[in-house]
Design a protein around this motif. Structure first.
Motif, PDB file in Angstrom:
ATOM      1  N   ASN A  64       0.904   2.110   2.272  1.00  0.00           N
ATOM      2  CA  ASN A  64       0.436   1.053   1.356  1.00  0.00           C
ATOM      3  C   ASN A  64      -1.080   0.987   1.233  1.00  0.00           C
ATOM      4  O   ASN A  64      -1.599   0.515   0.228  1.00  0.00           O
ATOM      5  CB  ASN A  64       1.037  -0.311   1.731  1.00  0.00           C
ATOM      6  CG  ASN A  64       0.587  -0.806   3.077  1.00  0.00           C
ATOM      7  OD1 ASN A  64       0.170  -0.026   3.928  1.00  0.00           O
ATOM      8  ND2 ASN A  64       0.701  -2.105   3.293  1.00  0.00           N
ATOM      9  N   ARG A 192      -1.066  -8.738  -4.483  1.00  0.00           N
ATOM     10  CA  ARG A 192      -1.979  -7.640  -4.151  1.00  0.00           C
ATOM     11  C   ARG A 192      -1.137  -6.399  -3.826  1.00  0.00           C
ATOM     12  O   ARG A 192      -0.163  -6.461  -3.081  1.00  0.00           O
ATOM     13  CB  ARG A 192      -2.807  -8.059  -2.934  1.00  0.00           C
ATOM     14  CG  ARG A 192      -3.753  -7.019  -2.417  1.00  0.00           C
ATOM     15  CD  ARG A 192      -4.687  -7.661  -1.385  1.00  0.00           C
ATOM     16  NE  ARG A 192      -5.433  -6.683  -0.654  1.00  0.00           N
ATOM     17  CZ  ARG A 192      -5.460  -6.600   0.673  1.00  0.00           C
ATOM     18  NH1 ARG A 192      -4.783  -7.461   1.417  1.00  0.00           N
ATOM     19  NH2 ARG A 192      -6.178  -5.672   1.254  1.00  0.00           N
ATOM     20  N   CYS A 198       1.116  -5.990   4.350  1.00  0.00           N
ATOM     21  CA  CYS A 198       1.700  -6.733   5.480  1.00  0.00           C
ATOM     22  C   CYS A 198       1.235  -8.175   5.510  1.00  0.00           C
ATOM     23  O   CYS A 198       1.851  -9.010   6.157  1.00  0.00           O
ATOM     24  CB  CYS A 198       1.292  -6.088   6.801  1.00  0.00           C
ATOM     25  SG  CYS A 198       1.954  -4.453   6.982  1.00  0.00           S
ATOM     26  N   SER A 355      -8.790 -10.280   4.315  1.00  0.00           N
ATOM     27  CA  SER A 355      -9.039  -8.957   4.901  1.00  0.00           C
ATOM     28  C   SER A 355     -10.462  -8.466   4.673  1.00  0.00           C
ATOM     29  O   SER A 355     -10.918  -8.383   3.524  1.00  0.00           O
ATOM     30  CB  SER A 355      -8.067  -7.946   4.289  1.00  0.00           C
ATOM     31  OG  SER A 355      -6.761  -8.358   4.514  1.00  0.00           O
TER      32      SER A 355
HETATM   33  C1  SIN Z   1      -1.535  -3.926   5.708  1.00  0.00           C
HETATM   34  O1  SIN Z   1      -0.817  -4.188   4.773  1.00  0.00           O
HETATM   35  O2  SIN Z   1      -1.086  -3.376   6.711  1.00  0.00           O
HETATM   36  C2  SIN Z   1      -3.018  -4.225   5.705  1.00  0.00           C
HETATM   37  C3  SIN Z   1      -3.420  -5.206   4.715  1.00  0.00           C
HETATM   38  C4  SIN Z   1      -4.905  -5.481   4.689  1.00  0.00           C
HETATM   39  O3  SIN Z   1      -5.710  -4.765   5.274  1.00  0.00           O
HETATM   40  O4  SIN Z   1      -5.273  -6.448   4.046  1.00  0.00           O
END
Ligand code: SIN
Length: 391
Positions: A64, A192, A198, A355
């Motif tokens: 991802n 997003r 995650c 993030s």
């Molecule tokens: C992830 O989906 O593992 C990371 C998401 C992020 O860095 O914002």
């Protein structure tokens, strides 16, 4: 313990058999862990120094974020002085190869950054990178079931492990929130990467008095999204990664609708080639719907009505995972209460985007172990004590 030094020493001798001198020695040693926080030595002739040494790691990353999940780990690993073997996801190997090539051009010596791509051999390579004795640390981002598997494999040689696994983020809109801002936050957070992060909101709880307003404003914005080829400038949202992802999204929508939820926007795959799914809003999602307990990893916003803050906290925490959580409120007391009460590693209050490279990225419960980004450097280091005697 110091006052009862003699008795504690005797207890140690009686239960363990070591000499009384050793027992008393241990009693003093034992108390010193409570008394001494840092490294001064109790012996005048000894000086303690701690050095930190890089470990050498394997880095297993998801599809991802084919680039950022590598640099989130590799930046800290290189800063710590580690060499690294990167195994990108089989779906997305090219960013890893491009990063390695740019590092080579920048003068990083051969053997420092290594990439192993996989296809059918993904399990065998994953196993090797988690079990081989040369690897001293495993850093993984991916789903919780795979994280548990790799953690088990890495335990065979007691490697250091850091894990960023799945989430099921609650996104809460309280009645004192700025609803427009909450809608913006929900869009940033839920959609997003077409819902494939995650830290995406998975359960959107809205207090009953602002529910209708939030649902209608969110629906208006989401209905205007344009799904399509990511290279097309007019596109606001790209496809899902593969057909399995589409199947899961459909299953979650069908399940919620069969339990009484309504589709406000979307709900269908987009006709034509490719795994495109229309951004979807479900209203009045019941608490027993699968979307409440499983991470959807797709563009479905599940709206759930709630009445009280207490009820809300209990619902938000009623999950085995705890990566991110978000809420919107303008009451400063509530902001502290809720931020402290949410069982997650990262909280966004009045924002849907948390993030950055500089934050301690990571989760609690079954969402992970350790922290990543610039706070992650210790994860790639071993501490070594060097005690200098004879001073
Ligand atoms: C992830 O989906 O593992 C990371 C998401 C992020 O860095 O914002």
């Amino acid at each position: 313990m110091q006052e009862h030094h003699d008795d504690l020493g005797k207890i140690i001798t009686l239960e363990n058999g070591k000499t009384l001198a050793e027992g008393k020695g241990e009693s003093a040693y034992s108390a010193s862990f409570i008394e001494v926080k840092h490294i001064p030595s109790p012996f005048p002739s000894i000086r303690n120094v701690v050095i930190k040494q890089p470990v050498g790691c394997s880095i297993l990353t998801p599809w991802n974020f084919p680039s950022a999940m590598i640099t989130r780990k590799l930046g800290a690993a290189l800063a710590a002085g580690c060499t690294a073997i990167i195994k990108p996801s089989p779906e997305t190997p090219f960013s890893a190869l491009a990063i390695a090539e740019l590092a080579r051009r920048a003068g990083v010596p051969d053997g420092v950054i290594n990439v192993v791509t996989t296809q059918k051999n993904v399990e065998a390579v994953g196993r090797e990178l988690c079990q081989n004795k040369i690897v001293k640390k495993v850093s993984f981002t991916g789903s919780t079931p795979v994280a548990k598997l790799l953690y088990g494999l890495a335990s065979s040689t007691l490697k250091k492990v850091s894990i960023e696994a799945g989430g099921n983020a609650p996104f809460i809109v309280f009645d004192d929130a700025d609803v427009e801002k909450a809608v913006e936050g929900a869009i940033a957070c839920k959609f997003r990467g077409s819902g494939q992060t995650c830290v995406c909101a998975n359960r959107i709880y809205v207090q009953s008095s602002v529910y209708a307003d939030f649902a209608s404003k969110l629906s208006e914005k989401v209905a205007a999204f344009r799904v399509g080829n990511g290279l097309d400038e007019a596109t606001t949202h790209g496809p899902l990664i593969h057909e399995k992802a589409i199947d899961k999204v459909k299953r979650h929508i069908d399940d919620a609708v069969s339990r009484g939820a309504q589709v406000l926007v979307g709900g269908q795959r987009v006709r034509g080639a490719g795994s495109f799914f229309s951004p979807t809003i479900l209203s009045d999602v019941p608490l027993d719907a699968a979307i409440n307990t499983e991470e959807t990893f797709g563009p479905v916003a599940a709206l759930i009505k709630f009445e009280t803050e207490e009820e809300m906290i209990a619902l938000a925490n009623d999950t085995d995972v705890g990566l991110a959580g978000y809420f919107f409120s303008r009451d400063v007391g509530r902001v502290w209460r809720v931020a402290e009460a949410l069982e997650v590693g990262m909280v966004g209050t009045n924002t849907g985007l948390i993030s950055h490279a500089t934050i301690p990225f990571g989760g609690v419960k079954e969402s992970g172990l350790g922290r990543e980004g610039s706070h992650g450097i210790e994860e790639y280091l071993n501490q070594k004590l060097i005690a200098f005697g004879g001073i």
